[in-house]
Design a protein around this motif. Structure first.
Motif, PDB file in Angstrom:
ATOM      1  N   CYS A 133       0.625  -1.263   0.108  1.00 16.14           N
ATOM      2  CA  CYS A 133      -0.143   0.074  -0.072  1.00 16.14           C
ATOM      3  C   CYS A 133       1.019   1.412  -0.069  1.00 16.14           C
ATOM      4  CB  CYS A 133      -1.055  -0.062   1.209  1.00 16.14           C
ATOM      5  SG  CYS A 133      -2.069   1.458   1.382  1.00 16.14           S
ATOM      6  N   TRP A 134       1.918   1.130   0.803  1.00 10.82           N
ATOM      7  CA  TRP A 134       2.809   2.525   0.847  1.00 10.82           C
ATOM      8  C   TRP A 134       3.761   2.425  -0.364  1.00 10.82           C
ATOM      9  CZ3 TRP A 134       8.089   3.189   3.118  1.00 10.82           C
ATOM     10  CH2 TRP A 134       8.423   4.809   3.369  1.00 10.82           C
ATOM     11  N   GLN A 135       3.847   1.408  -1.060  1.00  8.47           N
ATOM     12  CA  GLN A 135       4.697   1.228  -2.184  1.00  8.47           C
ATOM     13  C   GLN A 135       6.381   1.219  -1.626  1.00  8.47           C
ATOM     14  OE1 GLN A 135       3.240   4.274  -4.868  1.00  8.47           O
ATOM     15  NE2 GLN A 135       1.922   2.938  -5.799  1.00  8.47           N
ATOM     16  N   ALA A 136       6.395   0.590  -0.721  1.00  8.38           N
ATOM     17  CA  ALA A 136       7.881   0.457  -0.152  1.00  8.38           C
ATOM     18  C   ALA A 136       8.812  -0.148  -1.029  1.00  8.38           C
ATOM     19  CB  ALA A 136       7.864  -0.295   1.334  1.00  8.38           C
ATOM     20  N   ASP A 137      10.088   0.138  -1.336  1.00 10.43           N
ATOM     21  CA  ASP A 137      11.119  -0.802  -1.914  1.00 10.43           C
ATOM     22  C   ASP A 137      11.871  -1.572  -1.340  1.00 10.43           C
ATOM     23  OD1 ASP A 137      10.725   1.280  -4.091  1.00 10.43           O
ATOM     24  OD2 ASP A 137      11.963   2.713  -2.906  1.00 10.43           O
ATOM     25  N   LEU A 138      11.482  -1.572   0.321  1.00 17.59           N
ATOM     26  CA  LEU A 138      12.447  -2.573   1.081  1.00 17.59           C
ATOM     27  C   LEU A 138      11.602  -2.758   2.222  1.00 17.59           C
ATOM     28  CD1 LEU A 138      15.243  -4.175   1.616  1.00 17.59           C
ATOM     29  CD2 LEU A 138      16.186  -2.131   2.450  1.00 17.59           C
ATOM     30  N   ILE A 139      11.739  -3.838   2.792  1.00 17.92           N
ATOM     31  CA  ILE A 139      11.204  -4.097   4.292  1.00 17.92           C
ATOM     32  C   ILE A 139      12.428  -4.489   4.954  1.00 17.92           C
ATOM     33  CG2 ILE A 139       9.603  -5.440   5.796  1.00 17.92           C
ATOM     34  CD1 ILE A 139       7.728  -6.022   3.165  1.00 17.92           C
ATOM     35  N   VAL A 140      12.398  -3.897   6.199  1.00 10.83           N
ATOM     36  CA  VAL A 140      13.610  -4.351   7.038  1.00 10.83           C
ATOM     37  C   VAL A 140      12.844  -4.736   8.248  1.00 10.83           C
ATOM     38  CG1 VAL A 140      15.547  -3.441   8.449  1.00 10.83           C
ATOM     39  CG2 VAL A 140      15.160  -2.427   6.003  1.00 10.83           C
ATOM     40  N   ILE A 141      13.445  -6.180   8.609  1.00 11.05           N
ATOM     41  CA  ILE A 141      12.415  -6.582   9.675  1.00 11.05           C
ATOM     42  C   ILE A 141      13.482  -7.492  10.500  1.00 11.05           C
ATOM     43  CG2 ILE A 141      11.792  -8.581   8.411  1.00 11.05           C
ATOM     44  CD1 ILE A 141       9.181  -8.774   9.963  1.00 11.05           C
ATOM     45  N   GLY A 142      13.395  -7.300  11.964  1.00  8.31           N
ATOM     46  CA  GLY A 142      14.164  -8.415  12.625  1.00  8.31           C
ATOM     47  C   GLY A 142      13.672  -9.737  12.817  1.00  8.31           C
ATOM     48  N   SER A 143      14.536 -10.749  12.959  1.00 12.43           N
ATOM     49  CA  SER A 143      14.324 -12.190  13.088  1.00 12.43           C
ATOM     50  C   SER A 143      14.666 -12.617  14.470  1.00 12.43           C
ATOM     51  CB  SER A 143      15.217 -12.977  11.970  1.00 12.43           C
ATOM     52  OG  SER A 143      14.874 -14.364  12.335  1.00 12.43           O
ATOM     53  N   HIS A 144      13.993 -13.252  15.128  1.00 13.62           N
ATOM     54  CA  HIS A 144      14.397 -13.484  16.608  1.00 13.62           C
ATOM     55  C   HIS A 144      15.024 -14.725  16.479  1.00 13.62           C
ATOM     56  CE1 HIS A 144      11.704 -10.282  18.476  1.00 13.62           C
ATOM     57  NE2 HIS A 144      10.956 -10.533  17.488  1.00 13.62           N
ATOM     58  N   GLY A 145      15.096 -15.504  15.441  1.00 13.51           N
ATOM     59  CA  GLY A 145      15.747 -16.571  15.473  1.00 13.51           C
ATOM     60  C   GLY A 145      15.259 -17.725  16.423  1.00 13.51           C
ATOM     61  N   ARG A 146      14.046 -17.662  16.189  1.00 17.10           N
ATOM     62  CA  ARG A 146      13.550 -19.137  17.160  1.00 17.10           C
ATOM     63  C   ARG A 146      13.693 -20.353  16.289  1.00 17.10           C
ATOM     64  NH1 ARG A 146       8.877 -15.178  17.555  1.00 17.10           N
ATOM     65  NH2 ARG A 146       9.090 -14.233  19.828  1.00 17.10           N
ATOM     66  N   SER A 147      13.870 -21.538  17.088  1.00 15.70           N
ATOM     67  CA  SER A 147      13.909 -22.861  16.582  1.00 15.70           C
ATOM     68  C   SER A 147      13.250 -23.657  17.265  1.00 15.70           C
ATOM     69  CB  SER A 147      15.374 -23.108  16.351  1.00 15.70           C
ATOM     70  OG  SER A 147      16.014 -23.237  17.440  1.00 15.70           O
ATOM     71  N   GLY A 148      13.182 -24.879  16.637  1.00 17.25           N
ATOM     72  CA  GLY A 148      12.656 -26.081  17.192  1.00 17.25           C
ATOM     73  C   GLY A 148      11.120 -25.731  17.739  1.00 17.25           C
ATOM     74  N   LEU A 149      10.595 -26.213  19.032  1.00 19.20           N
ATOM     75  CA  LEU A 149       9.282 -26.030  19.198  1.00 19.20           C
ATOM     76  C   LEU A 149       8.825 -24.885  19.444  1.00 19.20           C
ATOM     77  CD1 LEU A 149       6.939 -27.829  20.356  1.00 19.20           C
ATOM     78  CD2 LEU A 149       7.794 -27.768  22.657  1.00 19.20           C
ATOM     79  N   THR A 150       9.817 -23.945  19.724  1.00 18.27           N
ATOM     80  CA  THR A 150       9.166 -22.193  19.962  1.00 18.27           C
ATOM     81  C   THR A 150       8.743 -21.918  18.507  1.00 18.27           C
ATOM     82  OG1 THR A 150      10.447 -22.043  21.708  1.00 18.27           O
ATOM     83  CG2 THR A 150       9.846 -19.928  20.554  1.00 18.27           C
ATOM     84  N   ARG A 151       9.697 -22.288  17.668  1.00 20.27           N
ATOM     85  CA  ARG A 151       9.357 -21.820  16.310  1.00 20.27           C
ATOM     86  C   ARG A 151       7.947 -22.418  15.684  1.00 20.27           C
ATOM     87  NH1 ARG A 151      12.239 -23.155  10.980  1.00 20.27           N
ATOM     88  NH2 ARG A 151      11.228 -21.898   9.563  1.00 20.27           N
ATOM     89  N   LEU A 152       7.697 -23.878  16.084  1.00 21.62           N
ATOM     90  CA  LEU A 152       6.702 -24.697  15.581  1.00 21.62           C
ATOM     91  C   LEU A 152       5.492 -23.924  16.210  1.00 21.62           C
ATOM     92  CD1 LEU A 152       5.523 -27.176  14.023  1.00 21.62           C
ATOM     93  CD2 LEU A 152       5.861 -28.538  16.198  1.00 21.62           C
ATOM     94  N   LEU A 153       5.444 -23.459  17.492  1.00 19.37           N
ATOM     95  CA  LEU A 153       4.266 -23.010  17.939  1.00 19.37           C
ATOM     96  C   LEU A 153       3.952 -21.561  17.822  1.00 19.37           C
ATOM     97  CD1 LEU A 153       4.562 -24.591  21.819  1.00 19.37           C
ATOM     98  CD2 LEU A 153       3.193 -25.186  19.868  1.00 19.37           C
ATOM     99  N   LEU A 154       5.077 -20.773  17.776  1.00 20.25           N
ATOM    100  CA  LEU A 154       4.886 -19.708  17.452  1.00 20.25           C
ATOM    101  C   LEU A 154       5.000 -18.993  15.986  1.00 20.25           C
ATOM    102  CD1 LEU A 154       6.864 -17.881  20.492  1.00 20.25           C
ATOM    103  CD2 LEU A 154       4.267 -18.162  20.515  1.00 20.25           C
ATOM    104  N   GLY A 155       5.600 -19.736  15.347  1.00 24.08           N
ATOM    105  CA  GLY A 155       6.010 -19.409  14.097  1.00 24.08           C
ATOM    106  C   GLY A 155       6.692 -18.327  13.957  1.00 24.08           C
ATOM    107  N   SER A 156       7.219 -17.873  12.529  1.00 23.13           N
ATOM    108  CA  SER A 156       8.035 -16.574  12.395  1.00 23.13           C
ATOM    109  C   SER A 156       7.617 -15.839  11.467  1.00 23.13           C
ATOM    110  CB  SER A 156       9.442 -17.251  11.755  1.00 23.13           C
ATOM    111  OG  SER A 156      10.118 -16.215  11.476  1.00 23.13           O
ATOM    112  N   VAL A 157       7.351 -14.548  12.005  1.00 24.44           N
ATOM    113  CA  VAL A 157       6.358 -13.328  11.241  1.00 24.44           C
ATOM    114  C   VAL A 157       7.741 -13.264  10.100  1.00 24.44           C
ATOM    115  CG1 VAL A 157       5.819 -10.972  11.196  1.00 24.44           C
ATOM    116  CG2 VAL A 157       5.351 -12.685  13.103  1.00 24.44           C
ATOM    117  N   ALA A 158       8.907 -12.959  10.464  1.00 25.17           N
ATOM    118  CA  ALA A 158      10.015 -12.458   9.477  1.00 25.17           C
ATOM    119  C   ALA A 158       9.939 -13.624   8.314  1.00 25.17           C
ATOM    120  CB  ALA A 158      11.287 -12.498  10.300  1.00 25.17           C
TER     121      ALA A 158
END
Length: 148
Positions: free
Chosen positions: A104-129
């Motif tokens: 909508c904003w016509q962004a050229d780039l998205i800069v997003i942090g990755s929490h680096g979750r793995s294992g069960l935490t990633r499975l349960l919470l997913g990864s927005v990034a």
């Protein structure tokens, strides 16, 4: 060169690190920076008999506004102008709401942090990034947290 950089913020240390990287990039490329905070509807977490839903939802929104205000101040201190937006994800996944706002904003780039979750935490919470990276047609710069 990037002209418009969208930065989703959630107040976490990883999000703050991504914001700092976006600021550096924006200063180098003279890009505009937009900050977005996406919040979810917490109705599914609320048992109507015990919790005031409207009050709790308002608290979630106010917390998001505080996160945006603090992030915007960081951008302004760097000598850049920014705009902010708080968005309810509604029934969308947060990643999809971020992509929709970037388009909508016509962004050229998205800069997003990755929490680096793995294992069960990633499975349960997913990864927005990860969801943003997989689904976005807009380039995405992932910034890993310092402890990852």
């Amino acid at each position: 060169m990037f002209q418009k950089i969208l930065v989703p913020v959630d107040g976490s240390p990883t999000s703050k690190r991504a914001l700092q990287e976006a600021i550096v990039l924006a200063k180098l490329t003279h890009a505009q920076v937009a900050l977005v905070h996406i919040y979810t509807d917490i109705a599914y977490l609320v048992d109507e008999g015990y919790i005031n839903y409207e009050e709790l939802q308002k608290t979630v929104q106010l917390a998001g506004e505080k996160i945006l205000t603090e992030a915007a101040e960081s951008v302004r201190q760097a000598g850049l102008i920014t705009q902010t937006k708080s968005i309810s994800a509604g029934n969308q996944k947060i990643a999809q709401a971020i992509i929709a706002e970037a388009e909508c904003w016509q962004a050229d780039l998205i800069v997003i942090g990755s929490h680096g979750r793995s294992g069960l935490t990633r499975l349960l919470l997913g990864s927005v990034a990860e969801g943003v990276t997989r689904s976005s047609s807009i380039p995405v710069l992932l910034i890993r947290g310092t402890g990852n």
